[in-house]
Design a protein around this motif. Structure first.
Motif, PDB file in Angstrom:
ATOM      1  N   PHE A   1      -4.627  -4.819   2.389  1.00 34.06           N
ATOM      2  CA  PHE A   1      -4.813  -3.602   1.606  1.00 34.06           C
ATOM      3  C   PHE A   1      -6.068  -2.852   2.058  1.00 34.06           C
ATOM      4  CE2 PHE A   1      -6.263  -1.164  -2.029  1.00 34.06           C
ATOM      5  CZ  PHE A   1      -5.102  -0.530  -2.444  1.00 34.06           C
TER       6      PHE A   1
ATOM      7  N   ARG B   1      -6.212   0.824   4.176  1.00 40.70           N
ATOM      8  CA  ARG B   1      -6.945   2.000   3.674  1.00 40.70           C
ATOM      9  C   ARG B   1      -7.964   2.494   4.694  1.00 40.70           C
ATOM     10  NH1 ARG B   1      -8.087   2.558  -2.749  1.00 40.70           N
ATOM     11  NH2 ARG B   1      -5.878   2.853  -3.323  1.00 40.70           N
TER      12      ARG B   1
ATOM     13  N   SER C   1       2.546  -8.465   3.746  1.00 43.91           N
ATOM     14  CA  SER C   1       1.813  -7.482   2.942  1.00 43.91           C
ATOM     15  C   SER C   1       1.547  -6.207   3.737  1.00 43.91           C
ATOM     16  CB  SER C   1       0.496  -8.077   2.443  1.00 43.91           C
ATOM     17  OG  SER C   1       0.710  -9.037   1.442  1.00 43.91           O
TER      18      SER C   1
ATOM     19  N   LEU D   1       2.895  -2.269   3.157  1.00 40.96           N
ATOM     20  CA  LEU D   1       1.991  -1.125   3.066  1.00 40.96           C
ATOM     21  C   LEU D   1       2.363  -0.035   4.068  1.00 40.96           C
ATOM     22  CD1 LEU D   1      -1.329  -3.125   2.672  1.00 40.96           C
ATOM     23  CD2 LEU D   1      -0.327  -1.612   0.942  1.00 40.96           C
TER      24      LEU D   1
ATOM     25  N   LEU E   1       1.737  -4.512  -4.528  1.00 35.78           N
ATOM     26  CA  LEU E   1       1.005  -3.640  -3.606  1.00 35.78           C
ATOM     27  C   LEU E   1       1.212  -2.170  -3.943  1.00 35.78           C
ATOM     28  CD1 LEU E   1       1.697  -5.674  -0.365  1.00 35.78           C
ATOM     29  CD2 LEU E   1      -0.559  -5.227  -1.333  1.00 35.78           C
ATOM     30  N   GLN E   2       2.393  -1.811  -4.377  1.00 36.47           N
ATOM     31  CA  GLN E   2       2.645  -0.426  -4.768  1.00 36.47           C
ATOM     32  C   GLN E   2       1.795  -0.042  -5.973  1.00 36.47           C
ATOM     33  OE1 GLN E   2       6.904  -0.392  -5.285  1.00 36.47           O
ATOM     34  NE2 GLN E   2       7.314   0.030  -3.130  1.00 36.47           N
TER      35      GLN E   2
ATOM     36  N   GLN F   1      -1.799   0.433  -4.839  1.00 39.37           N
ATOM     37  CA  GLN F   1      -1.987   1.655  -4.065  1.00 39.37           C
ATOM     38  C   GLN F   1      -2.253   2.870  -4.937  1.00 39.37           C
ATOM     39  OE1 GLN F   1       1.610   1.225  -1.410  1.00 39.37           O
ATOM     40  NE2 GLN F   1       0.159   1.880   0.158  1.00 39.37           N
ATOM     41  N   LYS F   2      -1.881   2.791  -6.205  1.00 37.49           N
ATOM     42  CA  LYS F   2      -2.101   3.905  -7.119  1.00 37.49           C
ATOM     43  C   LYS F   2      -3.561   4.008  -7.554  1.00 37.49           C
ATOM     44  CE  LYS F   2       2.607   3.664  -8.991  1.00 37.49           C
ATOM     45  NZ  LYS F   2       3.438   3.428 -10.208  1.00 37.49           N
TER      46      LYS F   2
ATOM     47  N   GLU G   1      -7.507   4.399  -6.936  1.00 37.72           N
ATOM     48  CA  GLU G   1      -8.423   4.957  -5.946  1.00 37.72           C
ATOM     49  C   GLU G   1      -9.575   4.007  -5.663  1.00 37.72           C
ATOM     50  OE1 GLU G   1      -9.743   8.828  -6.965  1.00 37.72           O
ATOM     51  OE2 GLU G   1      -7.712   9.684  -7.099  1.00 37.72           O
TER      52      GLU G   1
ATOM     53  N   ALA H   1      -8.176  -1.865  -7.564  1.00 34.65           N
ATOM     54  CA  ALA H   1      -6.935  -2.214  -6.863  1.00 34.65           C
ATOM     55  C   ALA H   1      -6.857  -3.729  -6.649  1.00 34.65           C
ATOM     56  CB  ALA H   1      -6.879  -1.487  -5.523  1.00 34.65           C
TER      57      ALA H   1
END
Length: 220
Positions: A96, A100, A123, A127, A140-141, A144-145, A147, A152
């Protein structure tokens, strides 16, 4: 229960590769890294040390051998998931954060653990928009919401610990419940050390009606 006994027997056969409390204390109190490293010769790690110089990789290789031995005991999937899911959580967090930052899978591949219940690339593949296990995909979804990276990661903690608690609670085995509680307590300590705040959302097991039960960790 017979599955648990079979797995315990296999782990016992590999006990000379596991660190005892005394050996851990000796390594921690060693004067330098080389002295701590040499203590692995007291275990059956000599061949690994001769072939590999990276300390973490040696331990990873040893744990992987133990994982394969446990898998060979034909444990049910719930128990295997409960034992190895912490490594999947580690992989999910690393993937994750890297995603990013715009990194590719190949850039972090060597940092991911092969000790998880799921394929270590899963994973990152999710993504990138690919498909994987529905639990991983939903977790994971949801992350992702967020910030904020810490929030997270907290969402991932909640999701993974809930599934691990459910998986290890299937057999009502007290040793497995204790193992789960230790996992939760370790994560609580990490959160407190990292944030130094008392108001953060912690993950605690609970007891009902005098019986030890696996906690259902609830999202905020």
């Amino acid at each position: 229960m017979s599955d648990t006994i079979a797995a315990t027997a296999r782990v016992a056969a590999l006990s000379d590769r596991l660190l005892t409390k005394n050996q851990v204390e000796r390594m921690v109190s060693a004067e330098n890294f080389d002295e701590a490293f040499r203590m692995l010769y007291d275990l059956s790690w000599a061949q690994d040390i001769d072939q590999e110089s990276d300390f973490e990789q040696i331990l990873e290789n040893g744990l992987y051998d133990i994982k394969k031995s446990i898998q060979a005991s034909e444990l049910n999937d719930n128990l295997l998931k409960g034992l190895f899911l912490p490594f999947d959580l580690q992989n999910a967090k690393l993937s994750f954060a890297a995603f990013r930052q715009g990194k590719t899978y190949e850039e972090i591949r060597s940092d991911l653990s092969s000790l998880g219940f799921y394929e270590r690339a899963m994973s990152f593949r999710i993504l990138e928009g690919g498909y994987g296990d529905s639990f991983l995909q939903k977790s994971l979804q949801k992350a992702q919401k967020e910030e904020d990276i810490q929030e997270a990661e907290h969402q991932l903690d909640v999701a993974f610990f809930r599934v691990q608690g459910d998986a290890l609670g299937q057999d009502n085995d007290e040793d497995l419940q204790d193992f789960f509680r230790l996992q939760v307590e370790k994560e609580n300590v990490k959160k407190l050390v990292r944030t130094q705040e008392e108001s953060i959302a912690l993950l605690f097991p609970q007891e009902k009606a005098g019986e030890k039960k696996m906690s259902r960790i609830e999202a905020e």
